[in-house]
Design an enzyme around this catalytic site. Sequence first.
Site: not given
Ligand code: LLP
Length: 476
Positions: A279, A365, A392-393, A361, A421, A321, A323-324
């Site tokens: 997150g 969003y 086309c949008e 994105r 993402y 965990e 990601g981003r």
């Molecule tokens: N763990 C779980 C259970 C999750 O659902 C997620 C993200 C993460 C970890 C990783 O979160 P991060 O560190 O990346 O914030 N598509 C959206 C983001 C969706 C996030 C989904 N879950 C976007 O483009 O902003």
Amino acid sequence: MVSTHPTGVQHTGSQYLPQKYDTNANPSPNQELLPLTARVHNHDLLEIGGCDVTTLVEQFGSPLYILDEETLRSACQQYRDAFKQYYKGESQVLYASKAWNCLAVCAIAASVGLGIDVASGGELYTALQAGVSADKIYLHNNNKSREELIFAIESGCTIVVDNWHELRTIVEIVEKLYTTLQKPRIMLRLTPGIECHTHEYIRTGQLDSKFGFDPNQLDELFTFVSKQSALNCVGLHSHIGSQIFERQPHRDLAAVMVQWLRDAAKYGLNITELNVGGGLGIKYTESDDPPSIEEWVKAICEVIQEACAAENLPLPKLLSEPGRSLIATACVTAYTIGSSKVIPEIRTYVAIDGGMSDNPRPITYQSVYRAVVANKMSSPLTQTVTIAGKHCESGDILIKNALLPKTEPGDILVVMGTGAYNYSMASNYNRLPRPAAVVVTNGEANLILQRETYQDLIRQDRLPERLKSQELGVKS
Ligand code: LLP
């Protein structure tokens, strides 16, 4: 009008370069706009990972995702180092591969010692094919199919169980099919009831969420799990949302999770792992100010340690965990500028050769991005334009008010912070082939995702026999 600093210095694309990297500081990638190795060479040209961006586009085509290996590795290492420094117990960082799941990215993250969080059978398959060991893979999802559960159990990965249906299905599968095999390792995902300030689509911790067990059912849940000899329940999991800048929600989460850990012990459950999810946000624009990786990790470790000490509990193995914050800043997308449209006194549209299919994105969003022109890094930023995609949008707008130098067709526009993402949410809308991706390091570029071809686009199409013989377009 030429944009200038209050100091009178003209703004150019170079203002987005990482400031501290050359001074041997260790900047947190999520606090930068461009990858750590970004430089300007030959006065005007953007270089990433020792490779000239315009040359990469000539070589690999456009649009092109360019992933800087050093930035990704640095982010992975910073998470690991911070846990080592601030947590007295065992820890494991997992890469939330939903941000960008492909063989090369999984392999890089695993080579720095990270485990992999996967969100489907497809992501699990990719991580395994990348050579990641199953004991470092954790499977999520709020509606895993029976096939995905069997695949997960056979692979030996850990299953993060989301709900009652899944829990009962796993017990049934194990009792029927796997009586002689090792019990599956599971964790239980709980909804913590913590709100955070981020887009409502990417909030997951509030009670009204589709993810996880309702914490009001802890008694029922722990009682059920404690009676299942078919399961090896090792941990608890929670995730509150994504692109979060405040540290307090994660502190609150850590405290709540230790309370659950204490409660689980009362049911005789031997829970030894806590996973606090991901997150941590990243800087997409100059005004974004996320905490560093180190600050985020430190905040969580402090709370877990204090709460465990207060409850007299042994420290759990602490998992997270992200990601981003691991991958977003490591990647940019290079596009070629094509047509433009000037509507006097209203707006200038500048169109690029991609859009909502390679970066959904902004339309999903309302996400805001920044861009530079890779072949005009030292030119003054003299125009504010709207970067339009080629779909086309009407809503296919990548950046609303991009401050750029004067552009011409053929210029290379580089959108920053596209590692998370983007590819993973890409589509073939309007049958645009998905772009290629390269990983760059020390002047070397390697293809990690081949550009799709028109043949790829019809690979799964089937034309029923009875339609083949028709003279198309001619009525009988
Ligand atoms: N763990 C779980 C259970 C999750 O659902 C997620 C993200 C993460 C970890 C990783 O979160 P991060 O560190 O990346 O914030 N598509 C959206 C983001 C969706 C996030 C989904 N879950 C976007 O483009 O902003």
